[in-house]
Write an enzyme that holds these catalytic residues in place. Structure first.
Site, short mmCIF file in Angstrom:
data_model
loop_
_atom_site.label_atom_id
_atom_site.label_comp_id
_atom_site.label_asym_id
_atom_site.label_seq_id
_atom_site.Cartn_x
_atom_site.Cartn_y
_atom_site.Cartn_z
N THR A 132 0.82 -1.21 0.00
CA THR A 132 0.00 0.00 0.00
C THR A 132 0.85 1.26 0.00
O THR A 132 2.00 1.24 0.47
CB THR A 132 -0.90 -0.02 1.26
N ASP A 133 0.27 2.36 -0.45
CA ASP A 133 0.96 3.66 -0.38
C ASP A 133 1.03 4.17 1.06
O ASP A 133 1.79 5.10 1.35
CB ASP A 133 0.28 4.70 -1.28
N GLU A 134 0.25 3.57 1.97
CA GLU A 134 0.19 4.10 3.34
C GLU A 134 1.51 3.93 4.09
O GLU A 134 1.74 4.58 5.10
CB GLU A 134 -0.97 3.46 4.11
N TYR A 158 -1.85 -0.58 10.99
CA TYR A 158 -1.99 -1.23 9.68
C TYR A 158 -0.79 -0.92 8.79
O TYR A 158 -0.10 -1.81 8.29
CB TYR A 158 -3.29 -0.79 8.98
N LYS A 162 2.25 -3.35 7.35
CA LYS A 162 2.53 -3.52 5.92
C LYS A 162 3.97 -3.10 5.60
O LYS A 162 4.65 -3.73 4.80
CB LYS A 162 1.54 -2.70 5.07
P1 NAD Z 1 -9.48 -7.52 2.26
O1 NAD Z 1 -9.45 -7.24 3.72
O2 NAD Z 1 -10.72 -7.24 1.48
O3 NAD Z 1 -9.11 -9.06 1.98
C1 NAD Z 1 -8.09 -9.72 2.67
C2 NAD Z 1 -8.22 -11.21 2.40
O4 NAD Z 1 -7.14 -11.87 3.07
C3 NAD Z 1 -9.52 -11.82 2.94
O5 NAD Z 1 -10.07 -12.70 1.99
C4 NAD Z 1 -9.06 -12.57 4.19
O6 NAD Z 1 -9.88 -13.70 4.48
C5 NAD Z 1 -7.65 -12.98 3.79
N1 NAD Z 1 -6.79 -13.21 4.96
C6 NAD Z 1 -6.65 -12.39 6.05
N2 NAD Z 1 -5.79 -12.95 6.93
C7 NAD Z 1 -5.37 -14.13 6.38
C8 NAD Z 1 -4.46 -15.14 6.79
N3 NAD Z 1 -3.82 -15.06 7.98
N4 NAD Z 1 -4.25 -16.19 5.97
C9 NAD Z 1 -4.90 -16.29 4.78
N5 NAD Z 1 -5.79 -15.36 4.35
C10 NAD Z 1 -6.01 -14.29 5.14
O7 NAD Z 1 -8.24 -6.72 1.66
P2 NAD Z 1 -8.08 -6.00 0.24
O8 NAD Z 1 -8.63 -4.63 0.35
O9 NAD Z 1 -8.55 -6.92 -0.81
O10 NAD Z 1 -6.49 -5.87 0.19
C11 NAD Z 1 -5.68 -6.91 -0.37
C12 NAD Z 1 -4.23 -6.51 -0.26
O11 NAD Z 1 -4.01 -5.29 -0.97
C13 NAD Z 1 -3.75 -6.26 1.17
O12 NAD Z 1 -2.45 -6.78 1.30
C14 NAD Z 1 -3.76 -4.75 1.30
O13 NAD Z 1 -2.79 -4.31 2.23
C15 NAD Z 1 -3.40 -4.33 -0.11
N6 NAD Z 1 -3.90 -3.02 -0.54
C16 NAD Z 1 -5.22 -2.70 -0.40
C17 NAD Z 1 -5.68 -1.47 -0.84
C18 NAD Z 1 -7.15 -1.10 -0.75
O14 NAD Z 1 -7.50 0.04 -1.08
N7 NAD Z 1 -8.04 -2.00 -0.34
C19 NAD Z 1 -4.80 -0.58 -1.43
C20 NAD Z 1 -3.45 -0.94 -1.56
C21 NAD Z 1 -3.02 -2.17 -1.12
P1 TYD Z 2 -10.79 3.84 4.21
O1 TYD Z 2 -11.73 3.41 3.15
O2 TYD Z 2 -10.90 3.21 5.57
O3 TYD Z 2 -9.31 3.70 3.62
P2 TYD Z 2 -7.88 4.21 4.24
O4 TYD Z 2 -8.04 4.61 5.64
O5 TYD Z 2 -7.06 2.98 4.08
O6 TYD Z 2 -7.45 5.33 3.34
O7 TYD Z 2 -10.94 5.40 4.41
C1 TYD Z 2 -10.75 6.30 3.32
C2 TYD Z 2 -10.83 7.70 3.90
O8 TYD Z 2 -12.17 7.93 4.34
C3 TYD Z 2 -9.94 7.90 5.12
O9 TYD Z 2 -9.39 9.22 5.09
C4 TYD Z 2 -10.90 7.76 6.30
C5 TYD Z 2 -12.21 8.27 5.73
N1 TYD Z 2 -13.44 7.65 6.30
C6 TYD Z 2 -14.47 8.48 6.75
O10 TYD Z 2 -14.39 9.73 6.71
N2 TYD Z 2 -15.59 7.87 7.25
C7 TYD Z 2 -15.72 6.52 7.34
O11 TYD Z 2 -16.77 6.02 7.84
C8 TYD Z 2 -14.65 5.68 6.85
C9 TYD Z 2 -14.74 4.18 6.90
C10 TYD Z 2 -13.53 6.31 6.33
#
Ligand code: NAD
Ligand code: TYD
Length: 359
Positions: A132-134, A158, A162
């Site tokens: 992630t960019d975070e 988080y 990561k």
């Molecule tokens: P998500 O929470 O929707 O899905 C995570 C999946 O991992 C789930 O299916 C869960 O059951 C599985 N999981 C969790 N713990 C596990 C374990 N111990 N063993 C096996 N499986 C396990 O997450 P997402 O949003 O799909 O993100 C996927 C990846 O992309 C993550 O690594 C996250 O850090 C990264 N990422 C997400 C975003 C975003 O905006 N969602 C952006 C950048 C990077």
């Molecule tokens: P989120 O979807 O949780 O992603 P991330 O924290 O990983 O960027 O949140 C996106 C942005 O929205 C973040 O700045 C937090 C804000 N947010 C709210 O303002 N209200 C909400 O109920 C949630 C879940 C997030």
């Protein structure tokens, strides 16, 4: 075949569906099925022999080692993680276990498997770590976007977990020569996004007539990328990325949270109007997230220059597809709003509303 971890979650499921729509190479999908994992995301693959699902925890090194030896994948694409910042604030332990220890166990299993492969297969093997960019921390309004050489400065449990996993992956390349690739991507949105995250939560709450919670002043900025574009970037990096390299992936779509919520409300006003008034009337400011990062922005020029990837959706086209998907899949939303989900909503939002009212 390829091994995908976390393929029942939001991005993982989109990736598996996209992969099998474009190639006949089989996928071994390894997922623990936490609250965020949902096999309904993959229901269209029920009779598809190219998709093998195994419920397993990435922390269980023996189980992963046995799967690698049995299925002999040419690559691991690692999505599995605890992914929600707010949950990491309420309970960081699962994040340390899965994101750090789990990635470590997976790397150990992959290293042992990879070391035993014949020469050519060893050279061709890839371990792609999805991050992630975070990890780069928070930007000021006028700062340049994150590049691949920006120093790490994670601010939440988080992002810290990561960041630790990224460092482990880096070290496995540097020390052991494991052919790793790391992608650091901005905020994704699109189908199958679990409604604890901003965009799907707002759509679900709007339609249910519930408050639309905005943390703090709503002026925090995120760079939004349509999930299909992220999947395409990962495929590109897997195909042509240089082992040991990091690629930032982003949508060039910086938006303040309040603006995102306004766009969603206006779109819903058009596509699914209320009997009277606008969905904007449901917007409610609540107490801010502790340690809330102000701005993320990604400089995605390296992946464009070196691998020819750039996003194909604009924010407008991607968000329209997303709203349409949620309107057409209300049953999916209803199914994931189970007991555990309701408990989370109560824990996260009741307290915030009370804190806001007290100020
Ligand atoms: P998500 O929470 O929707 O899905 C995570 C999946 O991992 C789930 O299916 C869960 O059951 C599985 N999981 C969790 N713990 C596990 C374990 N111990 N063993 C096996 N499986 C396990 O997450 P997402 O949003 O799909 O993100 C996927 C990846 O992309 C993550 O690594 C996250 O850090 C990264 N990422 C997400 C975003 C975003 O905006 N969602 C952006 C950048 C990077
Ligand atoms: P989120 O979807 O949780 O992603 P991330 O924290 O990983 O960027 O949140 C996106 C942005 O929205 C973040 O700045 C937090 C804000 N947010 C709210 O303002 N209200 C909400 O109920 C949630 C879940 C997030």
């Amino acid at each position: 075949m390829i091994l995908v971890t976390g393929g029942a979650g939001f991005i993982g499921a989109n990736f598996v569906l996209d992969w099998l729509a474009q190639s006949d190479e089989a996928v071994l999908n390894v997922d623990k099925l936490t609250y965020a994992g949902n096999l309904n995301n993959l229901s269209t693959l029920q009779d598809d022999r190219r998709h093998v699902f195994v419920r397993a925890d990435i922390c269980d090194q023996d189980a992963i080692a046995a799967l690698l030896n049995k299925y002999q994948p040419r690559a691991v694409v690692h999505f599995a993680a605890e992914s929600h910042v707010d949950r990491s604030i309420h309970g960081p332990r699962d994040f340390i276990n899965t994101n750090i220890n789990g990635t470590f166990s997976l790397l150990e299993a992959a290293r042992a498997y990879w070391s035993g492969l014949p020469d050519q297969k060893q050279r061709d093997f890839r371990f792609l770590h999805v991050s992630t960019d975070e990890v780069y921390g928070s930007l000021g309004a006028d700062d340049a976007p994150f590049t691949e050489t920006t120093a790490y400065a994670p601010n939440s449990p988080y992002s810290a977990s990561k960041a630790a996993s990224d460092h482990l992956v880096r070290s496995y390349h540097h020390t052991y020569g494991l052919p790793t690739l790391t992608t650091n991507c901005s905020n994704n949105y699109g189908p199958y996004h679990f409604p604890e995250k901003l965009i799907p939560l707002i759509i679900a709450n709007a339609r249910a007539g519930k408050p639309l919670p905005i943390y703090g002043d709503g002026q925090q900025v995120r760079d939004w990328l349509y999930v299909g574009d992220h999947c395409a970037a990962i495929r590109r990096v897997l195909e042509s990325g240089k082992p040991g390299e990091v690629y930032n992936v982003g949508g060039w779509n910086e938006k303040a949270n309040l603006d995102v919520v306004h766009v969603l409300c206006d779109m819903l006003d058009q596509m699914d109007p209320k009997q009277s008034g606008s969905y904007r009337d449901q917007i409610t400011f609540v107490a801010d997230r502790p340690g809330h990062d102000r701005r993320y922005a990604i400089d995605a020029r390296k992946i464009e220059r070196e691998l020819g990837w750039k996003p194909s959706e604009t924010f407008d086209s991607g968000i329209r597809k997303t709203v349409e998907w949620y309107l057409a899949h209300q049953e999916w939303v209803g199914d994931v709003q189970s007991g555990e989900y309701l408990k989370w909503v109560e824990k996260n939002y009741n307290q915030r509303t009370a804190e806001k009212e007290a100020t």
